[in-house]
Enzyme design. Structure first.
Site, PDB file in Angstrom:
ATOM      1  N   THR A 176       0.750  -1.012  -0.007  1.00 21.07           N
ATOM      2  CA  THR A 176       0.079   0.289  -0.208  1.00 21.07           C
ATOM      3  C   THR A 176       0.434   0.950   0.025  1.00 21.07           C
ATOM      4  OG1 THR A 176      -1.677  -1.060   1.213  1.00 21.07           O
ATOM      5  CG2 THR A 176      -2.193   1.190   1.073  1.00 21.07           C
ATOM      6  N   HIS A 299      22.500   7.742 -33.093  1.00 20.04           N
ATOM      7  CA  HIS A 299      21.291   6.536 -33.517  1.00 20.04           C
ATOM      8  C   HIS A 299      20.769   6.924 -34.488  1.00 20.04           C
ATOM      9  CE1 HIS A 299      20.409   5.733 -28.527  1.00 20.04           C
ATOM     10  NE2 HIS A 299      22.101   6.217 -28.703  1.00 20.04           N
TER      11      HIS A 299
END
Lengths: 404, 404
Positions: A176, A299
């Site tokens: 929780t 990239h």
């Protein structure tokens, strides 16, 4: 053995501070219809809702939703997150829930400050309630959760569970407050499986430390039956594990775990949430176009040659059918060349692309919201008066679809 | 043994799609000055920047930043993320970097598609470059990274590292595409520590599967020297581990790991990023006010009695000095009563609060952006013409500071 996901977007998800930050406060009935429809299409077998006593609105919405959900898939289990008292339970049964997710905070501080009762008194009360409910409703699905299970004393957990385990379907061990770690998850699950071999287990991990995802995945590996998740991981405080992120991770472990889910509807579901909240899908959501967006010049070069170099995961199967190579101050000449040739059909040499790139890099640092980088690039390229390549429309559309 | 964090907000962070989504594209010099100042105040010992060859702007900005950083803390290590070629390396040395973060993609697909060379040729070239640099600059800090380390063949990694390990300070094992799991992290680190006992190790985990945080924490537990992180976890695609989240997790494992960091400046740093991007601190960032925000009625009741019930972690030490109990459709009468009495000083009974709560719950479902829930509540409460309690200003401020 893993039996499935319990989605709690409409319960814990409606407790997310993000609903307040986006001035939404709660989902409208129309939102809920769209979201549950998306969950059903994806193949989510269990959906958790608020207890109807939370408000008149939630009750009315549930009654309408229930009708729609059952018409679409009568097997979907509809569960009420319900306090363990007979009045609340009867209200939930009355509106047609298939099961109840009952709960009690297991820590001693909660016994003092929330319930103002001793553990033994609480145990006696709970046992009596659960027995009564089980006798009256033999087929009602009953989960009982020890709230804050990872801070609850083991012996206190057993005190409650020992007397009720024969009457319930599932024991819940929610984290929780988000203190669990993978080791703690493995340990608690193995103890509970040993002590209650005939009861299913369910977990619900909050993300306070950023460990909700690994704890959820670890629980499945440790043999839990049910895991809670929500769209975008929305839930109280910093949320729980994201539904589509869990499906993605489970499919990486073993495809059999996600059999029955239409994975290609994962990304559309995340986009649906974005359209409801009027926000982009979060940049750290695993199933997102962000995870197919490349910015760095090095990239870009690699992606143009072979996407797999920077795209290890097959996100296509989760509905992310496109990728993005974004133009900006980090763009190298490879992408500029590719973009001007393949998207804008300039007849351009690599050397020309290198010169244009230098100017673009400089100017794109000062871009305002009003000018998109693509527009700036075209402005620069146009100065060179480059001729255009002639291509058929059909071929153009095909190429654009392949890259974007 | 853990030696410290390497912040890469100004390198990989500037490659985040979030900078494009927020029409920012890259940080201005002014942003960079604020961010590095925040990192220094926090006590971050190493900061990574782009290689100066990325653009004229990045080079100029670095020269200015370097001066400011060194004036504030001459011990901060400034590192350039630099391709392994002599030209780029000389440029980085020239502008005054303390060290170089060199890299080469280790996978065979990259050798074909990026470098177009065999591993053996690459090894020979790299070894020659590194030896040359080491001879010329004896005190320059040198890291060499095997990009995409978790998809690189073990033997290929050794082929490169065996011949250079004597000349470098640190071996980097970035999980460039986000495929690593905690088990893989433990395994690779233990192998490399055994083979290269006198070289430091550094990691950099991408968050494609949502596992960046656990992988980073696991690496520290496995004895890594350096971990990469960034503010908000900003980086290419879905980012890497968040800087403040890492500090939070490490402090949970062992306070000694975060000695030297001014943890109370964590949250202000996250807020600074929010002010730069004009966005709220993300809802799933561990060090955030979100993690001290409570929406659910049952939580409100408990928090009013004893915050620890739903606040397991001492976020005060990370600079989150307030918490929030938000008013909305889920608010129970406990908070309405508390809010009207303690914030608005109404002389109100619990029964009156219950009646007001019912009306507030109904109306707050339809709140627009224009009306804040607090205003609506006051409107409803005012209909009851409740008298106000008289309190001294000083006392009022004290009470508000205690709750909010």
């Amino acid at each position: 053995m893993f039996k499935g996901i319990i989605d709690t977007t409409l319960r814990d998800g409606q407790q997310s501070p993000l609903l307040f930050d986006s001035f939404k406060y709660s989902f409208s009935l129309e939102d809920k219809i769209k979201l549950t429809s998306g969950l059903l299409d994806l193949g989510v077998p269990n959906i958790e809702f608020f207890s109807p006593i939370v408000s008149e609105h939630e009750r009315r919405d549930f009654v309408k939703l229930r009708k729609k959900i059952k018409a679409k898939n009568p097997n979907t289990k509809l569960l009420a997150h319900c306090r363990c008292n007979l009045k609340d339970i009867e209200e939930a049964v009355k509106v047609g829930f298939d099961g109840l997710n009952l709960y009690l905070n297991g820590t001693s501080q909660a016994h003092v400050h929330i319930y103002n009762q001793s553990l033994v008194t609480l145990k006696t009360e709970i046992t009596s309630i659960i027995k009564t409910v089980r006798e009256k409703y033999a087929n009602l699905y009953l989960r009982f959760s020890i709230e804050d299970a990872f801070r609850t004393k083991e012996q206190d957990m057993y005190t409650i569970l020992d007397t009720i385990s024969g009457y319930i379907n599932t024991i819940g061990i929610p984290d929780t407050v988000g203190v669990a770690t993978p080791n703690a998850v493995r340990e608690l699950i193995s103890k509970l499986k040993l002590r209650y071999p005939h009861v299913d287990l369910e977990c619900h991990f909050h993300n306070d430390r950023g460990l909700a995802m690994i704890n959820t995945v670890t629980a499945v590996e440790a043999g839990i039956s049910y895991v809670d998740a929500s769209i975008w991981g929305l839930a109280e405080r910093s949320g729980i594990a994201s539904l589509t992120g869990v499906l993605f991770n489970l499919s990486e472990i073993d495809k059999a775990l996600v059999k029955g889910y239409n994975l290609n509807l994962c990304y559309p579901l995340n986009v649906l949430m974005g359209s409801i909240l009027k926000l982009q899908v979060p940049y750290n959501e695993p199933v997102s176009i962000t995870n197919r967006t490349h910015i760095a010049g090095v990239h870009h070069k690699a992606i143009l040659n072979s996407p797999k170099i920077y795209e290890a995961h097959q996100l296509q199967q989760f509905g992310v059918t496109k990728n993005q190579l974004l133009l900006g101050p980090l763009t190298g000449w490879n992408l500029i060349y590719y973009y001007l040739r393949e998207f804008e059909y300039y007849d351009i040499s690599q050397d020309q692309a290198k010169v244009i790139t230098r100017e673009f890099k400089q100017l794109s640092k000062k871009l305002s919201k009003k000018v998109r980088p693509e527009k700036l690039l075209i402005q620069i390229a146009d100065k060179f008066k480059l001729p255009k390549i002639h291509l058929d429309r059909e071929y153009i559309d095909y190429r654009i679809e392949n890259l974007t």
